[in-house]
Design an enzyme around this catalytic site. Structure first.
Site, PDB file in Angstrom:
ATOM      1  N   GLU A  22       0.859  -1.183   0.000  1.00  0.00           N
ATOM      2  CA  GLU A  22       0.000   0.000   0.000  1.00  0.00           C
ATOM      3  C   GLU A  22       0.896   1.234   0.000  1.00  0.00           C
ATOM      4  O   GLU A  22       1.772   1.378   0.845  1.00  0.00           O
ATOM      5  CB  GLU A  22      -0.910  -0.027   1.232  1.00  0.00           C
ATOM      6  N   ARG A  23       0.659   2.103  -0.968  1.00  0.00           N
ATOM      7  CA  ARG A  23       1.473   3.327  -1.121  1.00  0.00           C
ATOM      8  C   ARG A  23       2.954   3.008  -1.316  1.00  0.00           C
ATOM      9  O   ARG A  23       3.819   3.733  -0.823  1.00  0.00           O
ATOM     10  CB  ARG A  23       1.290   4.268   0.068  1.00  0.00           C
ATOM     11  N   GLU A  61     -10.947   4.527   8.534  1.00  0.00           N
ATOM     12  CA  GLU A  61     -11.034   4.148   7.116  1.00  0.00           C
ATOM     13  C   GLU A  61     -11.554   2.721   6.961  1.00  0.00           C
ATOM     14  O   GLU A  61     -10.938   1.867   6.330  1.00  0.00           O
ATOM     15  CB  GLU A  61      -9.666   4.341   6.438  1.00  0.00           C
ATOM     16  N   LYS A  64       0.363  10.852  13.668  1.00  0.00           N
ATOM     17  CA  LYS A  64       0.956  11.399  12.441  1.00  0.00           C
ATOM     18  C   LYS A  64       1.433  12.826  12.677  1.00  0.00           C
ATOM     19  O   LYS A  64       0.838  13.566  13.464  1.00  0.00           O
ATOM     20  CB  LYS A  64      -0.067  11.389  11.297  1.00  0.00           C
ATOM     21  N   ASP A  78      -2.993  14.334   6.635  1.00  0.00           N
ATOM     22  CA  ASP A  78      -2.421  13.084   6.143  1.00  0.00           C
ATOM     23  C   ASP A  78      -1.185  13.325   5.279  1.00  0.00           C
ATOM     24  O   ASP A  78      -1.274  13.228   4.061  1.00  0.00           O
ATOM     25  CB  ASP A  78      -3.491  12.324   5.345  1.00  0.00           C
ATOM     26  N   GLU A  96       3.860   9.255  -0.692  1.00  0.00           N
ATOM     27  CA  GLU A  96       2.489   9.182  -1.203  1.00  0.00           C
ATOM     28  C   GLU A  96       2.008  10.502  -1.798  1.00  0.00           C
ATOM     29  O   GLU A  96       1.511  10.532  -2.916  1.00  0.00           O
ATOM     30  CB  GLU A  96       1.548   8.747  -0.066  1.00  0.00           C
ATOM     31  N   GLU A 154       6.648  21.784  -3.430  1.00  0.00           N
ATOM     32  CA  GLU A 154       5.556  22.579  -2.851  1.00  0.00           C
ATOM     33  C   GLU A 154       5.166  23.722  -3.794  1.00  0.00           C
ATOM     34  O   GLU A 154       3.983  24.023  -3.945  1.00  0.00           O
ATOM     35  CB  GLU A 154       5.981  23.136  -1.495  1.00  0.00           C
ATOM     36  N   TRP A 181     -14.314  12.627   1.968  1.00  0.00           N
ATOM     37  CA  TRP A 181     -13.106  12.424   2.779  1.00  0.00           C
ATOM     38  C   TRP A 181     -12.717  13.584   3.694  1.00  0.00           C
ATOM     39  O   TRP A 181     -11.809  13.453   4.507  1.00  0.00           O
ATOM     40  CB  TRP A 181     -11.924  12.073   1.870  1.00  0.00           C
TER      41      TRP A 181
HETATM   42  C1  BDP Z   1      -3.192   7.335   4.088  1.00  0.00           C
HETATM   43  C2  BDP Z   1      -3.108   6.363   2.982  1.00  0.00           C
HETATM   44  C3  BDP Z   1      -3.780   5.058   3.272  1.00  0.00           C
HETATM   45  C4  BDP Z   1      -3.347   4.565   4.634  1.00  0.00           C
HETATM   46  C5  BDP Z   1      -3.670   5.590   5.658  1.00  0.00           C
HETATM   47  C6  BDP Z   1      -3.170   5.241   7.045  1.00  0.00           C
HETATM   48  O1  BDP Z   1      -3.693   6.950   1.835  1.00  0.00           O
HETATM   49  O2  BDP Z   1      -3.421   4.186   2.247  1.00  0.00           O
HETATM   50  O3  BDP Z   1      -3.960   3.356   4.942  1.00  0.00           O
HETATM   51  O4  BDP Z   1      -3.030   6.788   5.353  1.00  0.00           O
HETATM   52  O5  BDP Z   1      -2.206   5.861   7.475  1.00  0.00           O
HETATM   53  O6  BDP Z   1      -2.119   8.208   3.929  1.00  0.00           O
HETATM   54  O7  BDP Z   1      -3.734   4.397   7.714  1.00  0.00           O
END
Ligand code: BDP
Length: 708
Positions: free
Chosen positions: A188-189, A315, A389, A394, A422, A540, A570
């Site tokens: 993923e990513r 999510e 985070k 995100d 990402e 940026e 979202w």
């Molecule tokens: C986002 C991503 C997703 C991740 C999510 C996460 O798009 O794929 O599952 O974060 O951190 O950045 O859980």
């Protein structure tokens, strides 16, 4: 080759390195003595022998002796390494006070006056391993003179070379990597090929590659890894069971040799999915028992297992909310199962409603983590750590810092970064992320008055928390150079170095990485460090402006799409209309998010007068004609940065082309190709963004440049 060896090639593959280097070999480099036996110590010895061999062209003689009490006067030139308890080397050279100054994974490297002996000491074998990597790095960095043909190592000041005296202590106790790898072999990513851990539903047979990865990680100071995606699907839920535990144990062994503890991402609904229970309610006795039994099985297979990494109620992942329990209930239940074994629960705070209604502006996604977790401060078990985070949204190229740092003094917290790019060009664009991480770490939260920087919350010192540290999503895959873009290796390297010592500067980290990877040719060093250090600002410039974020294509998140997320669920809006743009997060007229910061920062962000330009659209909705502190209007800033960003991206490609023949040819071509692509794609960004805002606002570019 150089791509695969990354920063651990010790210049062996660089043209002409060996002959001249050999002359510079220090006296002590020809012999290594050790008195104890430990797996990690053995790794350290192998690394030392290989590294010295590459650096000086001669294999040192390795002496393992069981006997203690060697006398001062019998000792010939050698490197002598050992733990306080396992050897008397350190005791012969270092005072008690010197030894007391380092603990755990910290270490001392000390050369004697005559430069015949180098002693490496630590409380732990891990410390010895870190010391060896540190020494090899220093020696490689100091080879400059040797490569230039000088007779002595470049440590020389005046006529006497400097004695090597190094004391190092890692600032953060947990220095972790999160793999987002799935057992089908996808990541993923992931932007660097398939997983090195899995293929087609099974664990890889290629443990060698995992070992090589462990080696790269350990060389920067990483000591923990979670080997599967935080989005745990049905198959990965079985990692906790007999079906896969044997395989997990093999991977754990590969990491163990490098002092790295293995963690697993676990599915909160495992009791249902794996255990066949009707519920995953954290207060249900059967559920608690299921976790205890399953956890005991994990520890039977992997005695030093680190613990569980959990993404819950986020999510579409299951979590305690289903049972009307909160995240403390959920985390503490797992903590209880892990406690008898010394295991940890790492509980992610990336919790928000991903199905919100865009018309309802009261549900600001930026608020979510704080709103969920702040009220739970003090309720988490002592072996629970919250993983937060860096920002409240995100991993955008620019966003505010998470207000949760400094908001929970009675809770263990670690900071989560995203090394995988990402939202920052997906390893097709150059984006050296260390400067961004530095800004976050140096941010003063004012949680306990001035000087309450995020790095002091992450490292546990501000609130004296027992567990602390860094986590980050890896950027590697089965790609030949590990990271897709060869220069993206610098992000992995830099993350590890910052986790060890957050006070290192981005400049120093970039310089180290470039010299270790490419050697000391001044033009090469200057050009590549320049490229790295300017890269994030450039990215940026041509992407989403002034902290507003997003504006990417939905799902895969590559390339521009100004309204891509604007009318979806979202919660990632920019609210652009014909008059203005930005998210009003003020208390006065917006979502009230600014109040989540301590008063100094809350006030700074709340007011248009004091809000920094780069975050203006993150905190405020302003007319296009609003004048920034820079003196430009918002709309003119958008036009200027987007034109400039493209020119800068073109200049990056040009700078790289000047290095043809001066760097490894395979790396040269790969980067040349990617920089050309970046320059092209930057134009797409420029044109989409500028055109969009020109049409929305109807305001001309002051310089009358061509906008569609
Ligand atoms: C986002 C991503 C997703 C991740 C999510 C996460 O798009 O794929 O599952 O974060 O951190 O950045 O859980």
């Amino acid at each position: 080759g150089p791509q695969y060896d990354a920063w651990l090639g010790y210049h062996a593959a660089l043209p002409g390195a060996n002959d001249t280097a050999r002359k510079a070999a220090p006296l002590w480099s020809k012999r290594v003595e050790v008195q104890e036996q430990h797996e990690v110590m053995d790794t350290a010895l192998t690394e030392l022998s290989q590294g010295l061999g590459k650096l000086y062209g001669v294999q040192p003689e390795m002496i393992k002796s069981q006997t203690q009490g060697s006398q001062q006067n019998e000792r010939g030139p050698a490197i002598r390494l050992g733990t306080w308890a396992g050897s008397d080397f350190a005791a012969n050279v270092l005072t008690d006070a010197e030894r007391a100054a380092v603990h755990g994974e910290g270490f001392i490297i000390r050369e004697d006056e005559s430069q015949r002996e180098l002693v490496i000491g630590s409380e732990t074998p891990q410390g010895i391993l870190y010391a060896v990597f540190h020494l090899l790095r220093e020696l490689t960095l100091k080879q400059e003179g040797a490569e230039a043909g000088a007779a002595a190592v470049a440590v020389a000041t005046e006529s006497q070379p400097e004695r090597i005296v190094i004391n190092e202590q890692p600032v953060n106790s947990l220095r972790m990597i999160n793999q987002w790898d799935n057992v089908d072999g996808s990541i993923e990513r992931g932007y660097a090929g398939r997983s090195i851990f899995y293929e087609n539903g099974e664990f890889t047979q290629d443990i060698g590659r995992i070992r090589d990865y462990a080696r790269l990680l350990a060389s920067t100071g990483i000591n923990a890894v979670a080997i599967n995606n935080v989005n745990v699907h049905r198959k990965e839920s079985l990692f906790l069971t007999e079906r896969y535990l044997g395989d997990v144990a093999k991977v754990a062994a590969a990491f163990r040799a490098y002092g790295i503890r293995l963690f697993l991402s676990a599915n909160y609904a495992s009791p249902i999915e794996v255990g066949g229970l009707q519920t995953a309610d954290p207060l249900d006795e059967q559920v608690r028992e299921w976790w205890s039994i399953q956890t005991a099985k994990v520890y039977a297979a992997i005695p030093d297992f680190g613990g569980y990494l959990i993404k819950a109620d986020s999510e579409n992942r299951p979590g305690p909310f289903t049972y009307n329990r909160d995240h403390a209930d959920g985390a503490n239940m797992l903590a209880e199962a892990l406690r008898p074994f010394g295991g940890l629960v790492i509980w992610r705070c990336f919790v928000y409603n991903c199905k919100q209604d865009w018309r309802d502006r009261s549900t600001d996604r930026a608020r979510a983590a704080y709103d969920h977790f702040k009220p739970l401060d003090g309720r988490f078990a002592d072996n629970v750590i919250l993983q937060i985070k860096n920002g409240p949204m995100d991993f955008q190229v620019r966003e505010a810092v998470s207000p949760l740092f400094g908001a929970m003094e009675d809770t263990n917290q670690i900071i989560e970064f995203q090394i995988t790019q990402e939202y920052t060009g997906q390893q097709r664009h150059l984006a050296f992320l260390v400067p961004q991480w530095k800004e976050v770490l140096d941010f003063d939260t004012y949680a306990k008055g001035k000087g309450s920087e995020i790095k002091r919350i992450a490292d546990g010192s501000l609130y004296q928390r027992p567990y602390s540290g860094f986590a980050a999503v890896s950027n590697i895959g089965a790609d030949a150079c590990w990271t897709g873009h060869p220069l993206a290796q610098a992000n992995l390297y830099g993350y590890g170095r910052l986790g060890w010592n957050p006070d290192l500067s981005a400049e120093q980290i970039a310089d180290e990485w470039v010299r270790l990877t490419f050697g000391h040719d001044e033009q090469v060093v200057e050009r590549i460090t320049g490229m790295l250090l300017s890269s994030l600002d450039i990215y940026e410039n041509y992407t989403a402006p002034l902290g507003v974020g997003w504006m990417v294509n939905p799902d895969h998140h590559y390339g521009p799409n100004v309204d891509g997320y604007e009318y979806s669920k979202w919660g990632t809006y920019h609210f652009a209309d014909r008059y203005g743009i930005g998210v009003d997060r003020t208390v006065k007229s917006g979502t009230g998010y600014t109040s989540q910061y301590h008063p100094e920062n809350a006030a700074r962000y709340e007011s248009l007068e004091t809000c920094p330009d780069e975050l203006i659209l993150f905190f405020h909705h302003v007319p296009y004609t609003h004048v920034l502190h820079s003196g430009k209007t918002v709309i003119q800033h958008i036009y200027d940065t987007h034109f400039e960003g493209v020119e800068q991206a073109e200049a990056l490609a040009e700078t790289w082309r000047e290095l043809e023949g001066k760097v490894d040819p395979v790396i040269y071509s790969k980067v040349a190709e990617l920089q050309a692509e970046q320059a092209e794609h930057a134009k797409e960004w420029r044109d989409m963004i500028n055109t969009y805002f020109y049409r929305k606002s109807g305001i001309q570019d002051e310089h009358a440049r061509k906008i569609y």
